[in-house]
Scaffold this motif. Structure first.
Motif, PDB file in Angstrom:
ATOM      1  N   CYS A  82       0.849  -1.199   0.000  1.00  0.00           N
ATOM      2  CA  CYS A  82       0.000   0.000   0.000  1.00  0.00           C
ATOM      3  C   CYS A  82       0.884   1.247   0.000  1.00  0.00           C
ATOM      4  O   CYS A  82       1.735   1.400   0.880  1.00  0.00           O
ATOM      5  CB  CYS A  82      -0.868  -0.025   1.261  1.00  0.00           C
ATOM      6  N   GLU A  83       0.682   2.130  -0.971  1.00  0.00           N
ATOM      7  CA  GLU A  83       1.362   3.436  -1.008  1.00  0.00           C
ATOM      8  C   GLU A  83       0.565   4.385  -0.126  1.00  0.00           C
ATOM      9  O   GLU A  83      -0.633   4.591  -0.345  1.00  0.00           O
ATOM     10  CB  GLU A  83       1.397   3.957  -2.440  1.00  0.00           C
ATOM     11  N   SER A  84       1.220   4.949   0.894  1.00  0.00           N
ATOM     12  CA  SER A  84       0.484   5.751   1.870  1.00  0.00           C
ATOM     13  C   SER A  84       1.345   6.890   2.399  1.00  0.00           C
ATOM     14  O   SER A  84       2.543   6.734   2.601  1.00  0.00           O
ATOM     15  CB  SER A  84       0.046   4.863   3.041  1.00  0.00           C
ATOM     16  N   ILE A 111       5.900   2.465   1.722  1.00  0.00           N
ATOM     17  CA  ILE A 111       4.802   1.593   1.346  1.00  0.00           C
ATOM     18  C   ILE A 111       4.711   0.528   2.428  1.00  0.00           C
ATOM     19  O   ILE A 111       5.697   0.208   3.097  1.00  0.00           O
ATOM     20  CB  ILE A 111       4.965   0.982  -0.068  1.00  0.00           C
ATOM     21  N   TYR A 112       3.490   0.008   2.618  1.00  0.00           N
ATOM     22  CA  TYR A 112       3.218  -0.904   3.719  1.00  0.00           C
ATOM     23  C   TYR A 112       2.650  -2.209   3.179  1.00  0.00           C
ATOM     24  O   TYR A 112       1.755  -2.202   2.342  1.00  0.00           O
ATOM     25  CB  TYR A 112       2.237  -0.255   4.702  1.00  0.00           C
ATOM     26  N   ARG A 113       3.158  -3.317   3.699  1.00  0.00           N
ATOM     27  CA  ARG A 113       2.714  -4.633   3.241  1.00  0.00           C
ATOM     28  C   ARG A 113       1.263  -4.893   3.651  1.00  0.00           C
ATOM     29  O   ARG A 113       0.883  -4.729   4.798  1.00  0.00           O
ATOM     30  CB  ARG A 113       3.605  -5.729   3.830  1.00  0.00           C
ATOM     31  N   PHE A 164       8.506  -0.596   3.561  1.00  0.00           N
ATOM     32  CA  PHE A 164       9.603  -0.336   2.634  1.00  0.00           C
ATOM     33  C   PHE A 164       9.709   1.181   2.495  1.00  0.00           C
ATOM     34  O   PHE A 164       8.744   1.844   2.115  1.00  0.00           O
ATOM     35  CB  PHE A 164       9.320  -0.989   1.287  1.00  0.00           C
ATOM     36  N   VAL A 165      10.856   1.733   2.852  1.00  0.00           N
ATOM     37  CA  VAL A 165      11.086   3.172   2.764  1.00  0.00           C
ATOM     38  C   VAL A 165      12.090   3.412   1.645  1.00  0.00           C
ATOM     39  O   VAL A 165      13.144   2.762   1.586  1.00  0.00           O
ATOM     40  CB  VAL A 165      11.628   3.743   4.098  1.00  0.00           C
ATOM     41  N   TYR A 166      11.751   4.352   0.750  1.00  0.00           N
ATOM     42  CA  TYR A 166      12.649   4.669  -0.364  1.00  0.00           C
ATOM     43  C   TYR A 166      12.707   6.169  -0.574  1.00  0.00           C
ATOM     44  O   TYR A 166      11.868   6.923  -0.084  1.00  0.00           O
ATOM     45  CB  TYR A 166      12.182   3.971  -1.648  1.00  0.00           C
ATOM     46  N   GLU A 167      13.723   6.590  -1.303  1.00  0.00           N
ATOM     47  CA  GLU A 167      13.923   7.994  -1.639  1.00  0.00           C
ATOM     48  C   GLU A 167      13.795   8.136  -3.149  1.00  0.00           C
ATOM     49  O   GLU A 167      14.475   7.428  -3.899  1.00  0.00           O
ATOM     50  CB  GLU A 167      15.301   8.437  -1.170  1.00  0.00           C
ATOM     51  N   ASP A 168      12.929   9.046  -3.597  1.00  0.00           N
ATOM     52  CA  ASP A 168      12.739   9.224  -5.031  1.00  0.00           C
ATOM     53  C   ASP A 168      13.821  10.138  -5.613  1.00  0.00           C
ATOM     54  O   ASP A 168      14.713  10.600  -4.894  1.00  0.00           O
ATOM     55  CB  ASP A 168      11.324   9.712  -5.343  1.00  0.00           C
ATOM     56  N   SER A 212      -4.648   4.955   5.006  1.00  0.00           N
ATOM     57  CA  SER A 212      -5.345   4.965   3.722  1.00  0.00           C
ATOM     58  C   SER A 212      -4.293   4.751   2.638  1.00  0.00           C
ATOM     59  O   SER A 212      -3.110   5.007   2.855  1.00  0.00           O
ATOM     60  CB  SER A 212      -6.099   6.280   3.504  1.00  0.00           C
ATOM     61  N   CYS A 213      -4.727   4.276   1.487  1.00  0.00           N
ATOM     62  CA  CYS A 213      -3.792   3.931   0.417  1.00  0.00           C
ATOM     63  C   CYS A 213      -4.136   4.685  -0.857  1.00  0.00           C
ATOM     64  O   CYS A 213      -5.268   4.615  -1.334  1.00  0.00           O
ATOM     65  CB  CYS A 213      -3.835   2.431   0.141  1.00  0.00           C
ATOM     66  N   SER A 214      -3.149   5.389  -1.404  1.00  0.00           N
ATOM     67  CA  SER A 214      -3.359   6.125  -2.651  1.00  0.00           C
ATOM     68  C   SER A 214      -3.081   5.237  -3.860  1.00  0.00           C
ATOM     69  O   SER A 214      -3.337   5.633  -4.992  1.00  0.00           O
ATOM     70  CB  SER A 214      -2.474   7.369  -2.688  1.00  0.00           C
ATOM     71  N   GLY A 215      -2.552   4.058  -3.622  1.00  0.00           N
ATOM     72  CA  GLY A 215      -2.294   3.102  -4.686  1.00  0.00           C
ATOM     73  C   GLY A 215      -1.745   1.813  -4.103  1.00  0.00           C
ATOM     74  O   GLY A 215      -1.392   1.748  -2.916  1.00  0.00           O
TER      75      GLY A 215
END
Length: 147
Positions: A33-35, A129-131, A117-121, A41-44
């Motif tokens: 889940c992208e949050s 993002i959350y499993r 999962f934490v990332y840098e764009d 809540s999840c935007s994608g």
């Protein structure tokens, strides 16, 4: 998805030079889940499959359903997406209204745990993002709940 697909022009040289070295870590496989609010809540949503394929869906700027497919892999400290294609479906009629492809890109891995999962764009912004599940799928369920 904004963060995941927003950095379309990032680190092409790393992917090109190291494509043979990509890995598909088992702890990444599943539906995520992208949050922006800790997973409330999840935007994608993005599903990562063990064979390196990925399927994602979100809502477009126009409010339509946007589905994305591609390949994923980790190269060193980077999580990369390649062969990206998308289809946009009208929210009322479910008819295809737009399609195309996007450039490959990579995000810098900050941390990869069992549930987050934490990332840098490419702009240096951090995203999480959350499993949701250990099992990836190609369904558009659950619905996108906002940002």
């Amino acid at each position: 998805m904004r963060g995941v697909l927003g950095g379309l022009a990032l680190i092409w040289g790393i992917w090109s030079g190291l494509a043979g070295a990509q890995q598909h870590p088992a702890r990444m496989v599943g539906k995520w889940c992208e949050s922006d609010n800790g997973g409330q809540s999840c935007s994608g949503y993005t599903s990562y499959f063990p064979d390196g394929s990925a399927y994602a869906y979100t809502t477009s700027v126009e409010g339509n359903r946007l589905e994305i497919v591609g390949m994923w892999g980790h190269i060193g400290r980077y999580s990369c997406f390649t062969h990206i294609a998308f289809e946009e479906y009208d929210e009322n009629t479910n008819l295809l209204v737009n399609w195309g492809s996007r450039r490959d890109f990579c995000n810098k891995i900050i941390g990869l745990g069992l549930s987050e999962f934490v990332y840098e764009d490419y702009e240096g912004e951090r995203h999480s993002i959350y499993r949701l599940s250990d099992t990836p799928d190609r369904s558009v369920w659950p619905p996108v709940s906002g940002e």
